[in-house]
Motif scaffolding. Structure first.
Motif, PDB file in Angstrom:
ATOM      1  N   MET A  34     -60.587  -3.252 -32.800  1.00  0.00           N
ATOM      2  CA  MET A  34     -60.488  -4.034 -32.423  1.00  0.00           C
ATOM      3  C   MET A  34     -60.568  -5.854 -33.005  1.00  0.00           C
ATOM      4  O   MET A  34     -61.152  -6.051 -34.292  1.00  0.00           O
ATOM      5  CB  MET A  34     -61.866  -3.935 -31.584  1.00  0.00           C
ATOM      6  N   THR A  35     -59.396  -6.351 -31.969  1.00  0.00           N
ATOM      7  CA  THR A  35     -59.015  -7.505 -32.826  1.00  0.00           C
ATOM      8  C   THR A  35     -59.918  -9.155 -32.295  1.00  0.00           C
ATOM      9  O   THR A  35     -59.714  -8.840 -30.601  1.00  0.00           O
ATOM     10  CB  THR A  35     -58.007  -8.065 -32.787  1.00  0.00           C
ATOM     11  N   THR A  36     -60.661 -10.155 -32.817  1.00  0.00           N
ATOM     12  CA  THR A  36     -61.041 -10.775 -32.372  1.00  0.00           C
ATOM     13  C   THR A  36     -60.673 -11.908 -32.957  1.00  0.00           C
ATOM     14  O   THR A  36     -60.422 -12.109 -34.107  1.00  0.00           O
ATOM     15  CB  THR A  36     -62.846 -10.959 -32.848  1.00  0.00           C
ATOM     16  N   VAL A  59     -63.350 -13.983 -28.506  1.00  0.00           N
ATOM     17  CA  VAL A  59     -62.181 -13.084 -27.733  1.00  0.00           C
ATOM     18  C   VAL A  59     -61.341 -12.645 -28.510  1.00  0.00           C
ATOM     19  O   VAL A  59     -61.243 -11.844 -29.384  1.00  0.00           O
ATOM     20  CB  VAL A  59     -60.782 -14.152 -27.239  1.00  0.00           C
ATOM     21  N   GLU A  60     -61.859 -11.114 -27.395  1.00  0.00           N
ATOM     22  CA  GLU A  60     -61.910  -9.687 -28.264  1.00  0.00           C
ATOM     23  C   GLU A  60     -60.636  -8.968 -27.411  1.00  0.00           C
ATOM     24  O   GLU A  60     -60.784  -9.326 -26.601  1.00  0.00           O
ATOM     25  CB  GLU A  60     -62.435  -9.067 -27.737  1.00  0.00           C
ATOM     26  N   TYR A  66     -55.208 -18.472 -27.006  1.00  0.00           N
ATOM     27  CA  TYR A  66     -56.296 -18.609 -26.098  1.00  0.00           C
ATOM     28  C   TYR A  66     -56.570 -16.962 -27.401  1.00  0.00           C
ATOM     29  O   TYR A  66     -57.830 -16.796 -27.813  1.00  0.00           O
ATOM     30  CB  TYR A  66     -55.874 -17.892 -25.018  1.00  0.00           C
ATOM     31  N   SER A  67     -55.630 -16.163 -27.582  1.00  0.00           N
ATOM     32  CA  SER A  67     -55.700 -15.392 -28.477  1.00  0.00           C
ATOM     33  C   SER A  67     -54.397 -14.638 -29.166  1.00  0.00           C
ATOM     34  O   SER A  67     -53.475 -14.672 -28.656  1.00  0.00           O
ATOM     35  CB  SER A  67     -56.438 -14.014 -27.383  1.00  0.00           C
ATOM     36  N   TRP A  80     -54.228  -2.686 -23.247  1.00  0.00           N
ATOM     37  CA  TRP A  80     -55.026  -3.988 -24.002  1.00  0.00           C
ATOM     38  C   TRP A  80     -55.681  -4.601 -23.042  1.00  0.00           C
ATOM     39  O   TRP A  80     -55.653  -5.020 -22.279  1.00  0.00           O
ATOM     40  CB  TRP A  80     -53.970  -4.333 -24.911  1.00  0.00           C
ATOM     41  N   LYS A  81     -57.307  -4.637 -23.656  1.00  0.00           N
ATOM     42  CA  LYS A  81     -58.196  -5.227 -22.669  1.00  0.00           C
ATOM     43  C   LYS A  81     -58.390  -6.994 -23.566  1.00  0.00           C
ATOM     44  O   LYS A  81     -58.597  -6.290 -24.669  1.00  0.00           O
ATOM     45  CB  LYS A  81     -59.276  -4.805 -22.793  1.00  0.00           C
ATOM     46  N   ILE A  82     -58.610  -7.892 -22.803  1.00  0.00           N
ATOM     47  CA  ILE A  82     -58.325  -8.690 -23.365  1.00  0.00           C
ATOM     48  C   ILE A  82     -60.043  -9.408 -22.677  1.00  0.00           C
ATOM     49  O   ILE A  82     -59.771 -10.180 -21.210  1.00  0.00           O
ATOM     50  CB  ILE A  82     -57.271  -9.935 -23.282  1.00  0.00           C
TER      51      ILE A  82
END
Length: 515
Positions: A1-3, A192-193, A102-103, A150-152
């Motif tokens: 998971m990327t934050t 934001v993940e 944003y991410s 992907w879930k943001i």
């Protein structure tokens, strides 16, 4: 998971991110009175200002979300960067429309297929957003072989006061717990993940060139050179093959699939294009395997104009349905064509993008530029009469520098002042030029995306290319065009006149001031 932790100064964090990933990407947010003659003010521009950049920094896809509030870009390094549109702010009344980071996350990594001794690049070929149905956002990204969902999501609170864990996350000794605590939520900096929810792999022998989300919001298609597969978003271990043009003997292969897309409203209809310049429309209700098309779109070739390069330049590099679903647009090397789904014999419109390059095809073949795959996009006006009225007044009669002679279907005010649908289309070219065609007024314009003409309060003036003869002062000679600078990927906001164009490792966003 990327934050990705979001602070008040997102531009500062983007600059830090660039230095960490060696990504030399820049973004310009420009405002002006009308696309075509844009007096713009770059809000900020980041990235390396030198001519040195890495191949991994080259942007390979650009895509707006369905609302237009988010803009995603993918690059050859396998990274996805998402920009978010700023909301209205009384202290900064002109900030509306600016897109800030944003991410950002690493979507794909380089892999190696040991069975085939084949290296799989991490390059992001396509990004497609899913319609938002909750607070989180979902998108599909793909490289040559693997598709990921992907879930943001956002997180601005954290739980504290666990019974079995200390504040630093270490487990407590159960025998030392003497009291029962109720965990509480405390505010924290917005985070934001980006987390992968599904991985769809091992279904394509050849490189994936297209993905398209169905209007039922449950399935999507993925296409490679010879096959199109249908996936369910909840099932990752199997897909259904709906198109297969692979011959029994590969020596008999005459064409490959170049692009595919679902109809925006009819979940059973899809279209795919080929390297021969043909487009096939398939109806999944007629048969499970759509090898037999329902409609076949092909423009008759003029025998007198046939040459060694005819088959190469007729290959369709992109196909897009209009928002209304009545038309579709195809891009080949030299032109953009608009087709009526009810007429298969020939396109209703043909817009020449860079016809002046026809005499340069030999040199373009030698440097491989003739194989470049340009994309195209619609604006959102063919489904909104309000936007149509704005377009007619700004992209139509007052569009300066517009050329005559591009084909267009006339849409204008009907009886009693009622508005009929109208639209514009956009595609890229060389020398960092991009072309916009107004289907309302038979007019077109050439604009340039570059740092040199993006100074504060400057005017984004129309550009003209001189194919031969005496060159005027403000014209660019076709011999001086830089073919290493090209705009292959463009995107148009689904509801407003905001456009995004990717020029190598730079992302430019232009907004019409009237918005």
């Amino acid at each position: 998971m990327t934050t990705f932790r979001k602070h008040s100064s997102s531009s500062f964090n983007f600059a830090v991110h660039l230095s960490l990933t060696t990504q030399s990407r820049s973004m310009l947010v420009c405002q002006g009175p009308g696309i075509g003659s844009v007096t713009h003010k770059p809000t900020w521009a980041l990235g390396a200002r030198t001519k040195k950049w890495l191949l991994a920094d080259v942007i390979s896809t650009v895509e707006f979300s369905h609302s237009g509030d988010l803009l995603a870009t993918g690059d050859k390094g396998g990274r996805v960067v998402i920009f978010q549109r700023e909301q209205e702010n009384k202290s900064r009344p002109h900030s509306r429309g600016e897109y800030n980071v944003y991410s950002t996350f690493q979507s794909h990594e380089p892999e190696f297929d040991y069975l085939k001794s084949l290296e799989i690049e991490e390059k992001i070929n396509k990004i497609r957003w899913l319609p938002q149905q909750s607070a989180a956002h979902f998108l599909l990204s793909t490289n040559d072989k693997t598709i990921k969902l992907w879930k943001i999501s956002e997180r601005d609170k954290r739980a504290e006061g666990y019974n079995l864990k200390d504040e630093d996350g270490r487990l407590r000794d159960p025998f030392r717990i003497t009291a029962l605590r109720v965990p509480i939520l405390k505010p924290m900096d917005l985070m934001v993940e980006a987390s992968p929810r599904r991985i769809f792999a091992n279904a394509h022998t050849y490189h994936i060139n297209s993905i398209s989300v169905n209007s039922d919001h449950e399935t999507y298609l993925s296409a490679d050179d010879l096959r199109i597969n249908l996936w369910h978003l909840e099932i990752t271990d199997r897909s259904f093959n709906i198109v297969d043009i692979k011959p029994a003997n590969m020596e008999e292969l005459t064409e490959v699939i170049t692009a595919a897309e679902f109809h925006p409203h009819q979940c059973n209809v899809l279209v795919y294009s080929s390297s021969k310049g043909t487009i096939r429309l398939c109806d999944m209700r007629s048969s499970a395997l759509c090898d037999q098309h329902s409609k076949f779109f092909e423009e008759p070739e003029d025998p007198s104009s046939r040459s060694f390069f005819s088959e190469i330049i007729s290959s369709v590099s992109d196909v897009k349905f209009s928002h209304s679903g009545r038309y579709m647009m195809t891009r080949d090397y030299l032109s953009v064509k608009v087709w009526d789904l009810n007429m298969e014999s020939r396109p209703v419109e043909t817009h020449q993008v860079h016809e002046y390059l026809r005499s340069k095809l030999c040199s373009l073949y030698e440097n491989d530029c003739i194989f470049d795959k340009f994309e195209c996009c619609w604006n959102g006006s063919d489904r909104s009469t309000y936007s149509c009225a704005w377009q007619c007044s700004h992209l139509g009669s007052t569009w300066p520098g517009a050329g005559e002679g591009s084909h267009s279907r006339v849409w204008s005010s009907g009886p009693g002042g009622r508005l009929r649908p109208c639209s514009a289309i956009m595609t890229g070219s060389y020398n960092n030029f991009f072309r916009m065609f107004d289907r309302t007024t038979w007019r077109d314009v050439t604009l340039e995306a570059s740092r040199e003409n993006s100074k504060p309060r400057a005017s984004l003036k129309p550009r003209r290319v001189c194919a031969g003869g005496k060159r005027k002062k403000d014209e660019v000679s076709v011999d001086s065009l830089d073919f290493s600078k090209k705009i292959l990927h463009t995107a148009w906001h689904p509801a407003e006149n905001i456009i995004a164009v990717a020029a190598t490792n730079n992302l430019y966003i232009f907004q019409d001031k009237a918005n």
